[in-house]
Design a protein around this motif. Structure first.
Motif, PDB file in Angstrom:
ATOM      1  N   PRO A  83       0.822  -1.224   0.000  1.00  0.00           N
ATOM      2  CA  PRO A  83       0.000   0.000   0.000  1.00  0.00           C
ATOM      3  C   PRO A  83       0.847   1.261   0.000  1.00  0.00           C
ATOM      4  CG  PRO A  83      -0.778  -1.549   1.652  1.00  0.00           C
ATOM      5  CD  PRO A  83       0.502  -2.109   1.108  1.00  0.00           C
ATOM      6  N   ARG A  84       0.254   2.359  -0.441  1.00  0.00           N
ATOM      7  CA  ARG A  84       0.975   3.603  -0.667  1.00  0.00           C
ATOM      8  C   ARG A  84       1.642   4.151   0.596  1.00  0.00           C
ATOM      9  NH1 ARG A  84      -1.818   8.203  -3.934  1.00  0.00           N
ATOM     10  NH2 ARG A  84      -1.072   6.871  -5.582  1.00  0.00           N
ATOM     11  N   ARG A  85       0.954   4.195   1.686  1.00  0.00           N
ATOM     12  CA  ARG A  85       1.489   4.809   2.906  1.00  0.00           C
ATOM     13  C   ARG A  85       2.001   3.764   3.891  1.00  0.00           C
ATOM     14  NH1 ARG A  85      -0.315  10.396   3.670  1.00  0.00           N
ATOM     15  NH2 ARG A  85      -1.474  10.924   1.803  1.00  0.00           N
ATOM     16  N   CYS A  86       2.723   2.824   3.394  1.00  0.00           N
ATOM     17  CA  CYS A  86       3.256   1.784   4.276  1.00  0.00           C
ATOM     18  C   CYS A  86       4.636   2.187   4.787  1.00  0.00           C
ATOM     19  CB  CYS A  86       3.322   0.447   3.544  1.00  0.00           C
ATOM     20  SG  CYS A  86       4.515   0.396   2.217  1.00  0.00           S
ATOM     21  N   ILE A  87       5.068   1.463   5.781  1.00  0.00           N
ATOM     22  CA  ILE A  87       6.397   1.657   6.358  1.00  0.00           C
ATOM     23  C   ILE A  87       7.104   0.311   6.315  1.00  0.00           C
ATOM     24  CG2 ILE A  87       7.642   2.198   8.479  1.00  0.00           C
ATOM     25  CD1 ILE A  87       5.368   4.094   9.181  1.00  0.00           C
TER      26      ILE A  87
END
Length: 178
Positions: free
Chosen positions: A161-165
């Motif tokens: 996903p786009r805002r993953c860490i």
């Protein structure tokens, strides 16, 4: 933070399969790149320096490859724990671990850094310098083979996903989402 996925390529595919595919990828890239470049540079004289400089360069290439993974993290001011040791009295071995979590962009940049900083300049250089194109192309193709696991990890990170860490564990990546 929840763990979206844990990626461990050596557990998924097995080390023997990864080594075999890496070897075949490096070999096929050399075969398919050497033929057109030798046709382009057909009138040039090949410079030969012997087997010792070639082997020394190939033995130092894994350390350079690992250092290229570290460079984007240093430029992004990420805290790293870098360990290095000398193996067999000659070969430097590097390992690193990020002390902080990385964004998706930083992880992909770090994974693809050896390709961008060694392979692509090597391919351009082998085109520009006809006297040394076979040596430079050999180093570039060996680096392509060594980058196979990087490509697998980058594939998983890009699909995240786009805002993953991304959190770096021992031999695996944890992809975390909030």
């Amino acid at each position: 933070m929840n763990c979206w996925k844990t990626v461990n390529v050596s557990r998924e595919f097995g080390l023997n399969r990864i080594y075999m595919i890496s070897f075949l990828l490096g070999l096929l890239s050399f075969v398919f790149l050497y033929l057109p470049l030798s046709m382009i540079h057909q009138s040039s004289n090949q410079q030969e320096y012997g087997l010792l400089p070639l082997l020394l360069g190939l033995l130092l290439l894994p350390a350079l490859h690992k250092l290229m993974h570290i460079v984007p993290l240093i430029l992004a001011n990420k805290r790293l724990k870098i360990k290095w040791k000398i193996k067999m009295g000659l070969l430097p071995i590097f390992s690193y671990r990020s002390k902080s979590r990385l964004s998706k962009k930083t992880s992909v940049l770090s994974l693809l850094a050896p390709t961008m900083l060694i392979t692509l300049p090597g391919l351009v250089t082998s085109f520009v310098y006809p006297d040394y194109f076979a040596y430079i192309l050999l180093f570039s193709c060996v680096n392509i083979g060594m980058s196979f696991t990087d490509y697998l990890y980058a594939y998983h990170v890009i699909k995240a996903p786009r805002r993953c860490i991304i959190e770096n564990a021992n031999d695996e990546f944890d992809i975390l989402i909030s």
